[in-house]
Motif scaffolding. Structure first.
Motif, PDB file in Angstrom:
ATOM      1  N   TRP A 224      19.235  34.623  -4.860  1.00  0.00           N
ATOM      2  CA  TRP A 224      18.786  34.216  -6.204  1.00  0.00           C
ATOM      3  C   TRP A 224      17.421  33.528  -6.146  1.00  0.00           C
ATOM      4  N   LYS A 225      17.128  32.881  -5.012  1.00  0.00           N
ATOM      5  CA  LYS A 225      15.778  32.289  -4.892  1.00  0.00           C
ATOM      6  C   LYS A 225      14.729  33.409  -4.931  1.00  0.00           C
ATOM      7  N   THR A 226      15.028  34.516  -4.256  1.00  0.00           N
ATOM      8  CA  THR A 226      14.108  35.664  -4.238  1.00  0.00           C
ATOM      9  C   THR A 226      14.076  36.332  -5.615  1.00  0.00           C
TER      10      THR A 226
ATOM     11  N   ALA B 230      30.448  16.628   2.666  1.00  0.00           N
ATOM     12  CA  ALA B 230      30.978  17.454   1.576  1.00  0.00           C
ATOM     13  C   ALA B 230      31.562  16.536   0.514  1.00  0.00           C
ATOM     14  N   SER B 231      31.737  17.075  -0.691  1.00  0.00           N
ATOM     15  CA  SER B 231      32.429  16.303  -1.729  1.00  0.00           C
ATOM     16  C   SER B 231      33.923  16.249  -1.375  1.00  0.00           C
ATOM     17  N   ALA B 232      34.626  15.278  -1.978  1.00  0.00           N
ATOM     18  CA  ALA B 232      36.019  15.010  -1.587  1.00  0.00           C
ATOM     19  C   ALA B 232      36.900  16.256  -1.692  1.00  0.00           C
ATOM     20  N   ALA B 233      36.618  17.121  -2.668  1.00  0.00           N
ATOM     21  CA  ALA B 233      37.466  18.304  -2.877  1.00  0.00           C
ATOM     22  C   ALA B 233      37.432  19.251  -1.680  1.00  0.00           C
ATOM     23  N   ASN B 234      36.426  19.133  -0.842  1.00  0.00           N
ATOM     24  CA  ASN B 234      36.315  20.039   0.308  1.00  0.00           C
ATOM     25  C   ASN B 234      36.726  19.404   1.633  1.00  0.00           C
ATOM     26  N   HIS B 235      37.238  18.170   1.611  1.00  0.00           N
ATOM     27  CA  HIS B 235      37.529  17.506   2.881  1.00  0.00           C
ATOM     28  C   HIS B 235      38.682  18.165   3.636  1.00  0.00           C
TER      29      HIS B 235
ATOM     30  N   GLY C  23      25.613  25.776  -6.587  1.00  0.00           N
ATOM     31  CA  GLY C  23      25.598  24.898  -5.407  1.00  0.00           C
ATOM     32  C   GLY C  23      26.980  24.475  -4.956  1.00  0.00           C
ATOM     33  N   ARG C  24      28.019  25.061  -5.533  1.00  0.00           N
ATOM     34  CA  ARG C  24      29.394  24.642  -5.238  1.00  0.00           C
ATOM     35  C   ARG C  24      30.157  25.661  -4.403  1.00  0.00           C
ATOM     36  N   THR C  25      29.490  26.668  -3.853  1.00  0.00           N
ATOM     37  CA  THR C  25      30.208  27.702  -3.104  1.00  0.00           C
ATOM     38  C   THR C  25      30.955  27.100  -1.918  1.00  0.00           C
ATOM     39  N   ARG C  26      32.220  27.451  -1.797  1.00  0.00           N
ATOM     40  CA  ARG C  26      32.996  27.047  -0.610  1.00  0.00           C
ATOM     41  C   ARG C  26      33.168  28.320   0.230  1.00  0.00           C
TER      42      ARG C  26
ATOM     43  N   SER D 289      12.234  23.914  11.961  1.00  0.00           N
ATOM     44  CA  SER D 289      12.628  24.823  10.890  1.00  0.00           C
ATOM     45  C   SER D 289      12.982  26.162  11.540  1.00  0.00           C
ATOM     46  N   VAL D 290      13.997  26.840  11.026  1.00  0.00           N
ATOM     47  CA  VAL D 290      14.335  28.158  11.575  1.00  0.00           C
ATOM     48  C   VAL D 290      14.391  29.182  10.441  1.00  0.00           C
ATOM     49  N   ARG D 291      14.155  30.412  10.793  1.00  0.00           N
ATOM     50  CA  ARG D 291      14.420  31.506   9.845  1.00  0.00           C
ATOM     51  C   ARG D 291      15.338  32.488  10.553  1.00  0.00           C
ATOM     52  N   VAL D 292      16.481  32.761   9.957  1.00  0.00           N
ATOM     53  CA  VAL D 292      17.470  33.622  10.606  1.00  0.00           C
ATOM     54  C   VAL D 292      16.858  35.000  10.862  1.00  0.00           C
ATOM     55  N   ALA D 293      17.233  35.587  12.001  1.00  0.00           N
ATOM     56  CA  ALA D 293      16.714  36.913  12.364  1.00  0.00           C
ATOM     57  C   ALA D 293      17.880  37.855  12.629  1.00  0.00           C
TER      58      ALA D 293
ATOM     59  N   GLY E 284      29.640  24.935   2.776  1.00  0.00           N
ATOM     60  CA  GLY E 284      28.960  26.135   2.269  1.00  0.00           C
ATOM     61  C   GLY E 284      29.033  27.299   3.238  1.00  0.00           C
ATOM     62  N   GLY E 285      28.297  28.357   2.896  1.00  0.00           N
ATOM     63  CA  GLY E 285      28.326  29.580   3.692  1.00  0.00           C
ATOM     64  C   GLY E 285      27.970  29.313   5.147  1.00  0.00           C
ATOM     65  N   VAL E 286      26.823  28.716   5.384  1.00  0.00           N
ATOM     66  CA  VAL E 286      26.401  28.432   6.757  1.00  0.00           C
ATOM     67  C   VAL E 286      27.269  27.324   7.347  1.00  0.00           C
TER      68      VAL E 286
ATOM     69  N   ASP F  53      32.082  11.840   2.534  1.00  0.00           N
ATOM     70  CA  ASP F  53      31.983  12.153   1.106  1.00  0.00           C
ATOM     71  C   ASP F  53      30.612  11.675   0.627  1.00  0.00           C
ATOM     72  N   TYR F  54      29.655  12.598   0.599  1.00  0.00           N
ATOM     73  CA  TYR F  54      28.262  12.200   0.341  1.00  0.00           C
ATOM     74  C   TYR F  54      28.073  11.586  -1.052  1.00  0.00           C
ATOM     75  N   ARG F  55      29.060  11.814  -1.932  1.00  0.00           N
ATOM     76  CA  ARG F  55      28.900  11.261  -3.296  1.00  0.00           C
ATOM     77  C   ARG F  55      29.258   9.774  -3.348  1.00  0.00           C
TER      78      ARG F  55
HETATM   79  N1  LIG Z   1      16.242  29.198   7.108  1.00  0.00           N
HETATM   80  C1  LIG Z   1      17.141  30.177   7.051  1.00  0.00           C
HETATM   81  O1  LIG Z   1      17.029  31.212   7.710  1.00  0.00           O
HETATM   82  C2  LIG Z   1      18.340  29.983   6.174  1.00  0.00           C
HETATM   83  C3  LIG Z   1      19.463  30.796   6.360  1.00  0.00           C
HETATM   84  C4  LIG Z   1      20.589  30.564   5.563  1.00  0.00           C
HETATM   85  C5  LIG Z   1      20.569  29.580   4.581  1.00  0.00           C
HETATM   86  N2  LIG Z   1      19.434  28.850   4.411  1.00  0.00           N
HETATM   87  C6  LIG Z   1      19.390  27.787   3.391  1.00  0.00           C
HETATM   88  O2  LIG Z   1      20.315  26.779   3.785  1.00  0.00           O
HETATM   89  C7  LIG Z   1      20.912  26.181   2.635  1.00  0.00           C
HETATM   90  C8  LIG Z   1      22.436  26.274   2.767  1.00  0.00           C
HETATM   91  O3  LIG Z   1      22.808  27.649   2.698  1.00  0.00           O
HETATM   92  P1  LIG Z   1      24.317  28.073   2.392  1.00  0.00           P
HETATM   93  O4  LIG Z   1      24.365  29.548   2.311  1.00  0.00           O
HETATM   94  O5  LIG Z   1      25.238  27.373   3.297  1.00  0.00           O
HETATM   95  O6  LIG Z   1      24.460  27.452   0.916  1.00  0.00           O
HETATM   96  P2  LIG Z   1      25.727  27.400  -0.048  1.00  0.00           P
HETATM   97  O7  LIG Z   1      26.841  28.208   0.503  1.00  0.00           O
HETATM   98  O8  LIG Z   1      25.272  27.699  -1.423  1.00  0.00           O
HETATM   99  O9  LIG Z   1      26.137  25.844   0.020  1.00  0.00           O
HETATM  100  C9  LIG Z   1      27.048  25.382  -0.911  1.00  0.00           C
HETATM  101  C10 LIG Z   1      27.646  24.084  -0.410  1.00  0.00           C
HETATM  102  O10 LIG Z   1      26.690  23.029  -0.503  1.00  0.00           O
HETATM  103  C11 LIG Z   1      27.432  21.836  -0.614  1.00  0.00           C
HETATM  104  N3  LIG Z   1      26.596  20.767  -1.154  1.00  0.00           N
HETATM  105  C12 LIG Z   1      25.898  20.759  -2.317  1.00  0.00           C
HETATM  106  N4  LIG Z   1      25.235  19.582  -2.445  1.00  0.00           N
HETATM  107  C13 LIG Z   1      25.516  18.861  -1.323  1.00  0.00           C
HETATM  108  C14 LIG Z   1      25.114  17.570  -0.838  1.00  0.00           C
HETATM  109  N5  LIG Z   1      24.273  16.795  -1.537  1.00  0.00           N
HETATM  110  N6  LIG Z   1      25.574  17.161   0.381  1.00  0.00           N
HETATM  111  C15 LIG Z   1      26.420  17.940   1.105  1.00  0.00           C
HETATM  112  N7  LIG Z   1      26.847  19.161   0.690  1.00  0.00           N
HETATM  113  C16 LIG Z   1      26.389  19.608  -0.501  1.00  0.00           C
HETATM  114  C17 LIG Z   1      28.577  22.183  -1.520  1.00  0.00           C
HETATM  115  O11 LIG Z   1      29.670  21.375  -1.148  1.00  0.00           O
HETATM  116  P3  LIG Z   1      30.321  20.389  -2.250  1.00  0.00           P
HETATM  117  O12 LIG Z   1      30.788  21.309  -3.358  1.00  0.00           O
HETATM  118  O13 LIG Z   1      31.424  19.731  -1.484  1.00  0.00           O
HETATM  119  O14 LIG Z   1      29.225  19.487  -2.690  1.00  0.00           O
HETATM  120  C18 LIG Z   1      28.843  23.661  -1.220  1.00  0.00           C
HETATM  121  O15 LIG Z   1      30.003  23.847  -0.444  1.00  0.00           O
HETATM  122  C19 LIG Z   1      20.328  26.922   1.436  1.00  0.00           C
HETATM  123  O16 LIG Z   1      19.219  26.210   0.953  1.00  0.00           O
HETATM  124  C20 LIG Z   1      19.865  28.252   2.038  1.00  0.00           C
HETATM  125  O17 LIG Z   1      18.846  28.881   1.293  1.00  0.00           O
HETATM  126  C21 LIG Z   1      18.322  29.019   5.174  1.00  0.00           C
END
Ligand SMILES: NC(=O)c1ccc[n+]([C@@H]2O[C@H](COP(=O)([O-])OP(=O)(O)OC[C@H]3O[C@@H](n4cnc5c(N)ncnc54)[C@H](OP(=O)(O)O)[C@@H]3O)[C@@H](O)[C@H]2O)c1
Length: 312
Positions: free
Chosen positions: A44-46, A177-182, A302-305, A257-261, A156-158, A195-197
């Motif tokens: 979505w950023k792209t 993570a927020s409490a719901a994800n502990h 931003g809430r993807t689990r 900083s890294v960029r996935v390859a 999140g995903g990563v 619990d970062y909140r």
């Molecule tokens: N450089 C690269 O090659 C590369 C590769 C992959 C991803 N990325 C970047 O890395 C970031 C993470 O990617 P992703 O795919 O893992 O994202 P994602 O799946 O969208 O991450 C969602 C998670 O972020 C958590 N979150 C939101 N605000 C938070 C906070 N303040 N503190 C702690 N957790 C928080 C949420 O948990 P809660 O609901 O519990 O808050 C949710 O589970 C993104 O910015 C992505 O663009 C970069």
């Protein structure tokens, strides 16, 4: 074949389903019949014109960098793969991956074969986040058994894959993570969840060897205080990487900083861990390809689990 096309950068409503000609595989390429494609924040950023947009050329574009499916046909010189094989891959990143489609072309060395025991639809969500976690922890971060790692955005995903990979390596793992994800993270093996909140990670956690910073920005800057001398932070969001690296220099510590390859061999190692039961992809949602706009909106929340996956 059906493909989701973006004719101009903008909101999720810009993603349109269209019929395109099937591409023909060139030398070293494989045409894949897709069963799924993963959705990541970079998508979505792209779509908005940020992220990997500078690498895409002029619209119309087909977004999506990771997928799973079966081999439809092979280009010249491809060996070791056969029509019908189950495969997945991170394709061409950050150049166009074109995975939001019924078929796509892939370079053979970016693919890994998927065992019959692994769910192929779910596999479409593994490559990008899995390779990011692998490369950040083990290549950039050089994580060793017995070290302490702090993972920001651990649910999140990563993050959820990084938690499991770091545990597999023998590290002590702290996640935010927020409490719901502990409970979710504890079940994945996280030793401690903040619990970062409601808690200040910088007051509670010190002396970590490695930070996997999935947040960046001021949060990525603040957590540098948790590093032990000689520790490293690997920051993922590219837009704030310079800010975090500069702050680390000012504090006398290191941030990278890294960029996935794409990397078919590392992906095969990830899939072997999935097969052994040492790594599990958590699926947040599986959405039909035509409803990709809904998948983007969910990712943007931003809430993807775990991961969001498009079923083709
Ligand atoms: N450089 C690269 O090659 C590369 C590769 C992959 C991803 N990325 C970047 O890395 C970031 C993470 O990617 P992703 O795919 O893992 O994202 P994602 O799946 O969208 O991450 C969602 C998670 O972020 C958590 N979150 C939101 N605000 C938070 C906070 N303040 N503190 C702690 N957790 C928080 C949420 O948990 P809660 O609901 O519990 O808050 C949710 O589970 C993104 O910015 C992505 O663009 C970069």
């Amino acid at each position: 074949m059906l493909a989701i096309r973006l004719h101009q950068f903008g909101g999720a409503e810009q993603l349109q389903a269209e019929q395109l000609e099937s591409p023909a595989p060139g030398a070293g390429e494989v045409l894949i019949d897709l069963v799924s494609a993963g959705v990541n924040p970079i998508d979505w950023k792209t779509r908005e014109g940020g992220g990997a947009a500078p690498f895409q050329g002029e619209p119309p574009l087909t977004l999506g960098w990771e997928c799973a499916g079966t081999v439809h046909s092979l280009g010249e010189g491809v060996s070791g793969l056969a029509v019908g094989d189950r495969v997945c891959g991170l394709l061409n990143f950050p150049e166009p991956g074109r995975c939001y489609a019924e078929q796509t072309l892939a370079k053979q060395d970016q693919l890994a074969r998927v065992a019959d025991s692994i769910d192929l639809v779910e596999c479409g969500g593994l490559p990008l986040a899995g390779l990011t976690a692998w490369q950040a922890l083990f290549e950039a971060g050089k994580l060793q058994p017995g070290q302490r790692v702090l993972i920001l955005a651990a649910a999140g995903g990563v993050g959820h894959l990084a938690v499991q990979l770091a545990k597999w390596k023998g590290a002590e793992v702290i996640g935010t993570a927020s409490a719901a994800n502990h409970e979710f993270l504890q079940k994945l093996g996280c030793d401690r969840v903040i619990d970062y909140r409601n808690e200040e990670v910088t007051e509670l956690i010190r002396d970590v060897d490695l930070i996997l910073d999935g947040m960046g920005g001021q949060t990525g800057v603040d957590v540098l205080a948790c590093l032990k001398p000689g520790g490293v932070s690997v920051t993922l969001p590219s837009v704030t990487a310079a800010q975090v690296i500069e702050a680390a220099e000012a504090r006398g510590c290191e941030a990278l900083s890294v960029r996935v390859a794409p990397n078919g061999e590392q992906l095969a190692q990830l899939l072997a861990l999935v097969e052994q039961g040492a790594l599990r992809l958590a699926v947040d949602k599986i959405v039909p390809l035509r409803q990709v706009a809904q998948a983007h909106q969910h990712s943007e929340s931003g809430r993807t689990r775990g991961k969001i996956i498009l079923r083709v």
